[in-house]
Design a protein around this motif. Structure first.
Motif, mmCIF file in Angstrom:
data_model
loop_
_atom_site.group_PDB
_atom_site.id
_atom_site.type_symbol
_atom_site.label_atom_id
_atom_site.label_comp_id
_atom_site.label_asym_id
_atom_site.label_seq_id
_atom_site.Cartn_x
_atom_site.Cartn_y
_atom_site.Cartn_z
ATOM 1 N N ALA A 126 0.943 -1.162 -0.031
ATOM 2 C CA ALA A 126 0.043 0.078 0.000
ATOM 3 C C ALA A 126 0.871 1.231 0.015
ATOM 4 N N GLN A 127 1.939 1.419 0.654
ATOM 5 C CA GLN A 127 2.690 2.218 1.100
ATOM 6 C C GLN A 127 3.543 2.695 -0.442
ATOM 7 N N GLU A 128 3.872 1.523 -1.141
ATOM 8 C CA GLU A 128 4.490 1.546 -2.540
ATOM 9 C C GLU A 128 3.583 2.363 -3.330
ATOM 10 N N GLU A 129 2.342 1.914 -3.319
ATOM 11 C CA GLU A 129 1.430 2.694 -4.255
ATOM 12 C C GLU A 129 1.144 3.923 -3.983
ATOM 13 N N ALA A 130 1.168 4.374 -2.694
ATOM 14 C CA ALA A 130 1.100 5.697 -2.090
ATOM 15 C C ALA A 130 2.218 6.581 -2.653
ATOM 16 N N LYS A 131 3.443 5.888 -2.714
ATOM 17 C CA LYS A 131 4.533 6.682 -3.244
ATOM 18 C C LYS A 131 4.342 6.970 -4.739
ATOM 19 N N HIS A 132 3.904 6.078 -5.525
ATOM 20 C CA HIS A 132 3.373 6.372 -7.006
ATOM 21 C C HIS A 132 2.463 7.569 -7.180
ATOM 22 N N LYS A 133 1.431 7.403 -6.486
ATOM 23 C CA LYS A 133 0.575 8.499 -6.197
ATOM 24 C C LYS A 133 0.952 9.638 -5.972
ATOM 25 N N LEU A 134 1.998 9.678 -5.101
ATOM 26 C CA LEU A 134 2.381 11.124 -5.009
ATOM 27 C C LEU A 134 3.376 11.682 -5.740
ATOM 28 N N ARG A 135 4.105 10.598 -6.434
ATOM 29 C CA ARG A 135 5.121 11.094 -7.715
ATOM 30 C C ARG A 135 4.154 11.764 -8.835
ATOM 31 N N PHE A 136 2.965 10.901 -9.042
ATOM 32 C CA PHE A 136 1.966 11.604 -10.057
ATOM 33 C C PHE A 136 1.579 13.058 -9.643
ATOM 34 N N GLU A 137 1.119 12.889 -8.374
ATOM 35 C CA GLU A 137 0.694 14.340 -7.986
ATOM 36 C C GLU A 137 1.568 15.423 -8.111
ATOM 37 N N ILE A 138 2.678 15.109 -7.807
ATOM 38 C CA ILE A 138 3.900 16.142 -7.604
ATOM 39 C C ILE A 138 3.967 16.516 -9.284
ATOM 40 N N GLU A 139 3.955 15.490 -10.351
ATOM 41 C CA GLU A 139 4.163 15.749 -11.492
ATOM 42 C C GLU A 139 2.943 16.609 -11.993
ATOM 43 N N TYR A 140 1.783 16.352 -11.652
ATOM 44 C CA TYR A 140 0.537 17.082 -12.003
ATOM 45 C C TYR A 140 0.793 18.529 -11.455
ATOM 46 N N ASP A 141 1.000 18.758 -10.413
ATOM 47 C CA ASP A 141 1.151 20.033 -9.772
ATOM 48 C C ASP A 141 2.236 20.848 -10.361
ATOM 49 N N GLU A 142 3.387 20.113 -10.571
ATOM 50 C CA GLU A 142 4.461 20.981 -11.652
ATOM 51 C C GLU A 142 4.095 21.267 -12.745
ATOM 52 N N GLN A 143 3.006 20.541 -13.357
ATOM 53 C CA GLN A 143 2.952 20.701 -15.015
ATOM 54 C C GLN A 143 1.617 21.637 -14.916
ATOM 55 N N PHE A 144 0.602 21.124 -14.072
ATOM 56 C CA PHE A 144 -0.672 21.866 -14.409
ATOM 57 C C PHE A 144 -0.984 22.986 -13.373
#
Length: 154
Positions: free
Chosen positions: A132-150
């Motif tokens: 579950a924590q591994e998946e949370a890390k992935h989600k966080l990376r996508f959220e950071i990318e989304y935040d930076e891009q959009f």
């Protein structure tokens, strides 16, 4: 939620989920027309494949997976408009692809967390909470990318 009769069944299910996630990101990468977009999803496909390998090692008794510290949740995906996951990946733009990826990672986190809550086996619970924590890390990376891009643009 699906009922499992053994630890092996749960691990086999989780292995199948990681395999499906790796294939999803591989397919998504192949549809991206920009090289940098393709690379982002290829990296995630490789990480999901790595999760599968970890689970196979856990199942074979060659590795233990422990719960890590809780991963920060920016909750960006909680406030985004739904994007149809079944939509043709070729028609997705990068923003839509990131939204789908965040939602998939959130669902995977919830699945592993719910499976962990449903077992009385402490070892298995720790394995599932680690996933579950591994998946949370992935989600966080996508959220950071989304935040930076959009979001940073606005």
């Amino acid at each position: 939620m699906k009922t499992f009769g053994s630890v092996t069944e749960i691990l086999d299910f989780a292995i199948g989920e990681e395999e499906a996630a790796a294939q999803f990101y591989t397919d998504l990468a192949a549809k991206m027309d920009r090289p940098w977009m393709r690379q982002v999803f290829e990296v995630f496909a490789a990480e999901e494949q790595g999760h599968k390998e970890k689970l196979l090692a856990v199942k074979g008794g060659k590795m233990k997976l422990f719960t890590e510290k809780k991963v920060l949740d920016l909750k960006i995906s909680d406030y985004l408009i739904e994007v149809e996951a079944g939509q043709d990946p070729q028609a997705l733009d990068y923003q839509q692809a990131l939204i789908i990826a965040m939602k998939k990672e959130k669902a995977a986190f919830k699945l592993y967390h719910d499976l962990a809550a449903a077992t009385e086996d402490e070892w298995l619970r720790n394995v599932l909470l680690g996933l579950a924590q591994e998946e949370a890390k992935h989600k966080l990376r996508f959220e950071i990318e989304y935040d930076e891009q959009f979001l940073s643009e606005n």
